[in-house]
Design an enzyme around this catalytic site. Sequence first.
Site, PDB file in Angstrom:
ATOM      1  N   ILE A 109       0.810  -1.220   0.000  1.00 18.75           N
ATOM      2  CA  ILE A 109       0.000   0.000   0.000  1.00 18.75           C
ATOM      3  C   ILE A 109       0.840   1.265   0.000  1.00 18.75           C
ATOM      4  CG2 ILE A 109      -2.034  -1.054   1.056  1.00 18.75           C
ATOM      5  CD1 ILE A 109      -1.180   0.075   3.741  1.00 18.75           C
ATOM      6  N   THR A 139       5.241   2.844  -0.120  1.00 18.67           N
ATOM      7  CA  THR A 139       6.678   2.816   0.145  1.00 18.67           C
ATOM      8  C   THR A 139       7.147   4.254   0.228  1.00 18.67           C
ATOM      9  OG1 THR A 139       7.136   0.690  -0.927  1.00 18.67           O
ATOM     10  CG2 THR A 139       8.960   2.220  -0.742  1.00 18.67           C
ATOM     11  N   GLY A 140       7.708   4.616   1.368  1.00 14.42           N
ATOM     12  CA  GLY A 140       8.232   5.963   1.553  1.00 14.42           C
ATOM     13  C   GLY A 140       9.733   5.910   1.711  1.00 14.42           C
ATOM     14  N   GLY A 141      10.286   6.994   2.228  1.00 15.97           N
ATOM     15  CA  GLY A 141      11.729   7.049   2.391  1.00 15.97           C
ATOM     16  C   GLY A 141      12.250   6.115   3.460  1.00 15.97           C
ATOM     17  N   ILE A 150       8.475   0.165   3.926  1.00 17.40           N
ATOM     18  CA  ILE A 150       7.641  -0.475   2.917  1.00 17.40           C
ATOM     19  C   ILE A 150       6.452  -1.076   3.654  1.00 17.40           C
ATOM     20  CG2 ILE A 150       7.550  -2.240   1.118  1.00 17.40           C
ATOM     21  CD1 ILE A 150      10.582  -1.944   0.841  1.00 17.40           C
ATOM     22  N   VAL A 151       5.233  -0.687   3.248  1.00 19.57           N
ATOM     23  CA  VAL A 151       4.043  -0.977   4.036  1.00 19.57           C
ATOM     24  C   VAL A 151       3.081  -1.873   3.259  1.00 19.57           C
ATOM     25  CG1 VAL A 151       2.158   0.025   5.380  1.00 19.57           C
ATOM     26  CG2 VAL A 151       4.310   1.292   5.112  1.00 19.57           C
ATOM     27  N   ASP A 154       7.802  14.921  12.153  1.00 21.17           N
ATOM     28  CA  ASP A 154       7.261  14.708  10.804  1.00 21.17           C
ATOM     29  C   ASP A 154       5.736  14.809  10.823  1.00 21.17           C
ATOM     30  OD1 ASP A 154       7.725  14.378   8.114  1.00 21.17           O
ATOM     31  OD2 ASP A 154       7.716  12.197   8.178  1.00 21.17           O
TER      32      ASP A 154
END
EC number: 2.7.11.1
Length: 439
Positions: free
Chosen positions: A93, A95-97, A100-101, A307
């Site tokens: 669902i 992927t950020g810095g 990974i989700v 953040d």
Amino acid sequence: MGVANDSSPEYQWMSPHRLSDTVILGDCLYFNNIMSQLDLHQNWAPSVRLLNYFKNFNKETLLKIEENDYINSSFFQQKDKRFYPINDDFYHISTGGYGIVFKIDNYVVKFVFEATKLYSPMETTAEFTVPKFLYNNLKGDEKKLIVCAWAMGLNYKLTFLHTLYKRVLHMLLLLIQTMDGQELSLRYSSKVFLKAFNERKDSIKFVKLLSHFYPAVINSNINVINYFNRMFHFFEHEKRTNYEYERGNIIIFPLALYSADKVDTELAIKLGFKSLVQYIKFIFLQMSLLYIKIYELPCCDNFLHADLKPDNILLFDSNEPIIIHLKNKKFVFNERIKSALNDFDFSQVAGIINKKIKNNFKVEHNWYYDFHFFVHTLLKTYPEIEKDIEFSTALEEFIMCTKTDCDKYRLKVSILHPISFLEKFIMRDIFSDWINGRN
């Protein structure tokens, strides 16, 4: 000497359940249930054998597969109305810095590669320990505005994720080349590949091909086709050219309805708000009250999330009113959803040390750093705010900055406004819908 528990800063240094060189924080039952559905040791044949496999296909044989009635709707992109998770798989669902989700059933599973040469495993636990500490120390309904992970596994071998990514990438490359009648090769240009993939990913014919080849070639219950371009950007980024995708953490969260940034005017009204701007006021007010209550706790006036932005705020069902008392006021939320702060990876509070944030900040910051960034990102995400002159003008009080003291919405200088600034701000008529239960 006091006994350390999960409401104390020392909790992060306790010796929890251990499995060889790994550590589990939180509920082992949740964690083991998820782990039992993962094959961390799955391997595939060398890529050259995959290339030889695709030599058995051409445009004509692919056309026959496309004409087949079978289609696995889980290979559509998740934002596509045709998407449906027909298997009990892990669905990518985001992927950020830093992670990974995936989601599976009512869980969210986040994999985070950690720089093990910079931090020990126990120095990477803020995403679990900080929200847990806050939840256990906050006394009122404000604790409902925090997302706590159910479990966290430290120092797990995560090489399978990078290996899986490469296998899927090579499958897609060879499939697209076969569709175009090109010579088969595992060499690729990032720009050319992404263009070709994005042009095809919503095509029903392409999804039929994926329905055939993904089980045959990948044979995994981890579906990374959804948002594959984000995973591509993560692994192919030049800053990770020499990165070792070796070990990291596995974190298990409850599944949210949405992240706050996904709500548009239509969805805001569907959720019961009069307008999109009223919804934005709602999440701003709830986050403000959470921060104020945290700063009331002993030794917690150093709390930083680092953040705070709409996509790190999640929305959950709320089955009963949320009531938060502040001085002589009572804030009542009767909405059928609540917002909750998530992603505490770079956070700090009380005596919980976070080396990641310590290395990033050159000057001292407090809550104002977070809200300065929050307001900038709100205005960028929701230009509709400008239509509400009173609200938009008020928000500008948080972003009186210049290029010399602000870089990419983040403060570079130390501005330590007291938390009373935020307390006075939310007492204004802007938030009258929720003050003393008026809504």
